[in-house]
Write a protein that holds these residues in place. Structure first.
Motif, PDB file in Angstrom:
ATOM      1  N   ASP A  11       0.841  -1.191   0.000  1.00 58.99           N
ATOM      2  CA  ASP A  11       0.000   0.000   0.000  1.00 58.99           C
ATOM      3  C   ASP A  11       0.877   1.242   0.000  1.00 58.99           C
ATOM      4  OD1 ASP A  11      -2.391  -1.416   0.035  1.00 58.99           O
ATOM      5  OD2 ASP A  11      -2.421  -1.529   2.225  1.00 58.99           O
ATOM      6  N   MET A  12       0.715   2.084  -1.024  1.00 59.67           N
ATOM      7  CA  MET A  12       1.421   3.359  -1.134  1.00 59.67           C
ATOM      8  C   MET A  12       0.430   4.448  -0.739  1.00 59.67           C
ATOM      9  SD  MET A  12       4.219   5.053  -2.118  1.00 59.67           S
ATOM     10  CE  MET A  12       5.148   4.032  -3.247  1.00 59.67           C
ATOM     11  N   GLU A  13       0.780   5.201   0.296  1.00 60.95           N
ATOM     12  CA  GLU A  13      -0.079   6.293   0.757  1.00 60.95           C
ATOM     13  C   GLU A  13       0.607   7.628   0.493  1.00 60.95           C
ATOM     14  OE1 GLU A  13      -1.221   8.378   4.873  1.00 60.95           O
ATOM     15  OE2 GLU A  13      -1.428   6.208   4.890  1.00 60.95           O
ATOM     16  N   ILE A  14      -0.071   8.469  -0.283  1.00 60.20           N
ATOM     17  CA  ILE A  14       0.398   9.822  -0.575  1.00 60.20           C
ATOM     18  C   ILE A  14      -0.801  10.747  -0.430  1.00 60.20           C
ATOM     19  CG2 ILE A  14       1.381  11.382  -2.300  1.00 60.20           C
ATOM     20  CD1 ILE A  14       2.722   8.929  -3.569  1.00 60.20           C
ATOM     21  N   ARG A  15      -0.644  11.831   0.314  1.00 58.09           N
ATOM     22  CA  ARG A  15      -1.719  12.807   0.542  1.00 58.09           C
ATOM     23  C   ARG A  15      -2.955  12.164   1.167  1.00 58.09           C
ATOM     24  NH1 ARG A  15      -2.652  17.934  -3.076  1.00 58.09           N
ATOM     25  NH2 ARG A  15      -4.503  17.831  -1.818  1.00 58.09           N
ATOM     26  N   GLY A  16      -2.758  11.147   1.969  1.00 56.16           N
ATOM     27  CA  GLY A  16      -3.875  10.492   2.629  1.00 56.16           C
ATOM     28  C   GLY A  16      -4.629   9.513   1.748  1.00 56.16           C
ATOM     29  N   VAL A  17      -4.184   9.320   0.523  1.00 54.67           N
ATOM     30  CA  VAL A  17      -4.813   8.390  -0.410  1.00 54.67           C
ATOM     31  C   VAL A  17      -3.916   7.156  -0.525  1.00 54.67           C
ATOM     32  CG1 VAL A  17      -5.575   8.015  -2.788  1.00 54.67           C
ATOM     33  CG2 VAL A  17      -5.896  10.252  -1.708  1.00 54.67           C
ATOM     34  N   THR A  18      -4.503   5.987  -0.342  1.00 55.63           N
ATOM     35  CA  THR A  18      -3.740   4.736  -0.391  1.00 55.63           C
ATOM     36  C   THR A  18      -4.135   3.936  -1.627  1.00 55.63           C
ATOM     37  OG1 THR A  18      -3.642   4.677   2.018  1.00 55.63           O
ATOM     38  CG2 THR A  18      -3.199   2.612   0.862  1.00 55.63           C
ATOM     39  N   LYS A  19      -3.129   3.520  -2.381  1.00 55.43           N
ATOM     40  CA  LYS A  19      -3.347   2.674  -3.557  1.00 55.43           C
ATOM     41  C   LYS A  19      -2.325   1.555  -3.537  1.00 55.43           C
ATOM     42  CE  LYS A  19      -5.345   6.171  -6.489  1.00 55.43           C
ATOM     43  NZ  LYS A  19      -5.385   6.778  -7.790  1.00 55.43           N
ATOM     44  N   GLU A  20      -2.723   0.400  -4.052  1.00 60.00           N
ATOM     45  CA  GLU A  20      -1.794  -0.720  -4.140  1.00 60.00           C
ATOM     46  C   GLU A  20      -0.782  -0.448  -5.248  1.00 60.00           C
ATOM     47  OE1 GLU A  20      -2.755  -5.057  -3.343  1.00 60.00           O
ATOM     48  OE2 GLU A  20      -2.600  -4.991  -5.537  1.00 60.00           O
ATOM     49  N   LYS A  21       0.466  -0.771  -4.969  1.00 52.89           N
ATOM     50  CA  LYS A  21       1.549  -0.539  -5.915  1.00 52.89           C
ATOM     51  C   LYS A  21       2.521  -1.705  -5.830  1.00 52.89           C
ATOM     52  CE  LYS A  21       4.312   2.289  -8.391  1.00 52.89           C
ATOM     53  NZ  LYS A  21       4.018   2.514  -9.766  1.00 52.89           N
ATOM     54  N   THR A  22       3.030  -2.153  -6.974  1.00 53.02           N
ATOM     55  CA  THR A  22       4.083  -3.160  -6.993  1.00 53.02           C
ATOM     56  C   THR A  22       5.364  -2.490  -7.466  1.00 53.02           C
ATOM     57  OG1 THR A  22       2.537  -4.963  -7.405  1.00 53.02           O
ATOM     58  CG2 THR A  22       4.831  -5.355  -7.987  1.00 53.02           C
ATOM     59  N   ILE A  23       6.395  -2.676  -6.677  1.00 54.39           N
ATOM     60  CA  ILE A  23       7.689  -2.051  -6.939  1.00 54.39           C
ATOM     61  C   ILE A  23       8.736  -3.155  -7.026  1.00 54.39           C
ATOM     62  CG2 ILE A  23       9.464  -0.548  -5.979  1.00 54.39           C
ATOM     63  CD1 ILE A  23       7.164   0.933  -4.525  1.00 54.39           C
ATOM     64  N   GLU A  24       9.502  -3.166  -8.105  1.00 54.27           N
ATOM     65  CA  GLU A  24      10.587  -4.123  -8.231  1.00 54.27           C
ATOM     66  C   GLU A  24      11.856  -3.500  -7.666  1.00 54.27           C
ATOM     67  OE1 GLU A  24      11.063  -5.865 -12.090  1.00 54.27           O
ATOM     68  OE2 GLU A  24       8.938  -6.398 -12.204  1.00 54.27           O
ATOM     69  N   ALA A  25      12.636  -4.324  -6.970  1.00 55.34           N
ATOM     70  CA  ALA A  25      13.883  -3.844  -6.371  1.00 55.34           C
ATOM     71  C   ALA A  25      14.926  -4.933  -6.397  1.00 55.34           C
ATOM     72  CB  ALA A  25      13.639  -3.396  -4.931  1.00 55.34           C
ATOM     73  N   GLU A  26      16.162  -4.504  -6.461  1.00 55.87           N
ATOM     74  CA  GLU A  26      17.283  -5.423  -6.322  1.00 55.87           C
ATOM     75  C   GLU A  26      17.759  -5.336  -4.882  1.00 55.87           C
ATOM     76  OE1 GLU A  26      21.533  -6.582  -8.383  1.00 55.87           O
ATOM     77  OE2 GLU A  26      20.545  -4.722  -8.970  1.00 55.87           O
ATOM     78  N   VAL A  27      17.928  -6.466  -4.237  1.00 54.51           N
ATOM     79  CA  VAL A  27      18.336  -6.518  -2.837  1.00 54.51           C
ATOM     80  C   VAL A  27      19.635  -7.313  -2.747  1.00 54.51           C
ATOM     81  CG1 VAL A  27      17.694  -7.240  -0.506  1.00 54.51           C
ATOM     82  CG2 VAL A  27      15.917  -6.439  -2.094  1.00 54.51           C
ATOM     83  N   LYS A  28      20.672  -6.641  -2.263  1.00 50.91           N
ATOM     84  CA  LYS A  28      21.972  -7.281  -2.096  1.00 50.91           C
ATOM     85  C   LYS A  28      22.268  -7.347  -0.606  1.00 50.91           C
ATOM     86  CE  LYS A  28      23.645  -5.257  -6.361  1.00 50.91           C
ATOM     87  NZ  LYS A  28      24.556  -4.264  -6.934  1.00 50.91           N
ATOM     88  N   LEU A  29      22.763  -8.495  -0.135  1.00 49.17           N
ATOM     89  CA  LEU A  29      23.123  -8.608   1.258  1.00 49.17           C
ATOM     90  C   LEU A  29      24.494  -9.205   1.424  1.00 49.17           C
ATOM     91  CD1 LEU A  29      21.324 -11.763   2.106  1.00 49.17           C
ATOM     92  CD2 LEU A  29      19.849  -9.927   1.451  1.00 49.17           C
ATOM     93  N   ASP A  30      25.160  -8.726   2.467  1.00 45.02           N
ATOM     94  CA  ASP A  30      26.410  -9.338   2.877  1.00 45.02           C
ATOM     95  C   ASP A  30      26.391  -9.433   4.397  1.00 45.02           C
ATOM     96  OD1 ASP A  30      27.320  -6.869   3.990  1.00 45.02           O
ATOM     97  OD2 ASP A  30      28.232  -6.292   2.094  1.00 45.02           O
ATOM     98  N   ASP A  31      27.515  -9.767   5.006  1.00 47.04           N
ATOM     99  CA  ASP A  31      27.496  -9.956   6.454  1.00 47.04           C
ATOM    100  C   ASP A  31      27.456  -8.651   7.238  1.00 47.04           C
ATOM    101  OD1 ASP A  31      30.057  -9.232   5.749  1.00 47.04           O
ATOM    102  OD2 ASP A  31      31.039 -10.632   7.107  1.00 47.04           O
ATOM    103  N   LYS A  32      27.487  -7.492   6.565  1.00 45.52           N
ATOM    104  CA  LYS A  32      27.471  -6.204   7.255  1.00 45.52           C
ATOM    105  C   LYS A  32      26.239  -5.363   6.973  1.00 45.52           C
ATOM    106  CE  LYS A  32      32.430  -5.984   7.496  1.00 45.52           C
ATOM    107  NZ  LYS A  32      33.625  -5.444   6.953  1.00 45.52           N
ATOM    108  N   LYS A  33      25.607  -5.550   5.812  1.00 48.20           N
ATOM    109  CA  LYS A  33      24.469  -4.698   5.489  1.00 48.20           C
ATOM    110  C   LYS A  33      23.604  -5.300   4.388  1.00 48.20           C
ATOM    111  CE  LYS A  33      27.041  -1.982   2.184  1.00 48.20           C
ATOM    112  NZ  LYS A  33      28.025  -0.980   2.065  1.00 48.20           N
ATOM    113  N   VAL A  34      22.436  -4.705   4.255  1.00 45.16           N
ATOM    114  CA  VAL A  34      21.513  -5.007   3.166  1.00 45.16           C
ATOM    115  C   VAL A  34      21.412  -3.734   2.350  1.00 45.16           C
ATOM    116  CG1 VAL A  34      19.151  -5.610   2.550  1.00 45.16           C
ATOM    117  CG2 VAL A  34      20.183  -6.595   4.602  1.00 45.16           C
ATOM    118  N   LEU A  35      21.520  -3.832   1.053  1.00 40.67           N
ATOM    119  CA  LEU A  35      21.390  -2.683   0.174  1.00 40.67           C
ATOM    120  C   LEU A  35      20.306  -3.005  -0.838  1.00 40.67           C
ATOM    121  CD1 LEU A  35      22.382   0.060  -0.908  1.00 40.67           C
ATOM    122  CD2 LEU A  35      24.031  -1.201  -2.305  1.00 40.67           C
TER     123      LEU A  35
END
Length: 159
Positions: A125-149
């Motif tokens: 759910d993406m809420e902007i200006r009090g209005v909520t709409k469903e949104k699909t967002i693609e992301a690349e997620v990289k992890l190592d032993d110190k952080k997630v990017l």
């Protein structure tokens, strides 16, 4: 409006069971680019106010991100202080994001689909200006032993 959203979780990463990580809001950034109906575009930055991501077995499963809309900052007019102030005032006004009534926007992840090669589709759910709409967002997620990017580029039609 196009957004480039980068968040960093700056904690040791050891997630065998469900583990919640707070997002490092100081290292994370949101870049925006907005185009005008009559042509031209502007760009700038927004600050992430808060965020958390839940991982199970090194896979993101849920999360929430709160964007500080009062932080909207134009960067392409940096050398034209009067035009920069005018644009930022317009973006903060009731004609646009109405930040006095809605100082934050939010994205709450409801489901995650693994797309392979460290890429995920986050539906929420993406809420902007009090209005909520469903949104699909693609992301690349990289992890190592110190952080997630994680990094994502997506568009929002504010209308």
């Amino acid at each position: 409006m196009k957004l480039l959203f980068t968040f960093i979780v700056a904690l040791p990463f050891v997630a065998s069971a469900a583990t919640t990580f707070e997002v490092d809001t100081k290292s994370s950034r949101i870049e925006w680019e907005g185009s005008k109906k009559v042509g031209g575009a502007h760009s700038g930055l927004l600050s992430l106010k808060a965020g958390k991501v839940v991982f199970e077995k090194n896979v993101p499963v849920s999360g929430e991100f709160v964007i500080d809309m009062t932080s909207i900052n134009n960067t392409d007019l940096a050398e034209k202080a009067d035009m920069k102030a005018k644009l930022e005032g317009h973006l903060k006004s009731p004609d646009f994001f109405a930040i006095e009534e809605h100082p934050t926007s939010k994205f709450v992840i409801k489901s995650v689909k693994d797309l392979g090669e460290n890429k995920y589709a986050f539906t929420g759910d993406m809420e902007i200006r009090g209005v909520t709409k469903e949104k699909t967002i693609e992301a690349e997620v990289k992890l190592d032993d110190k952080k997630v990017l994680a990094e994502s580029k997506f568009e929002i039609d504010r209308t």
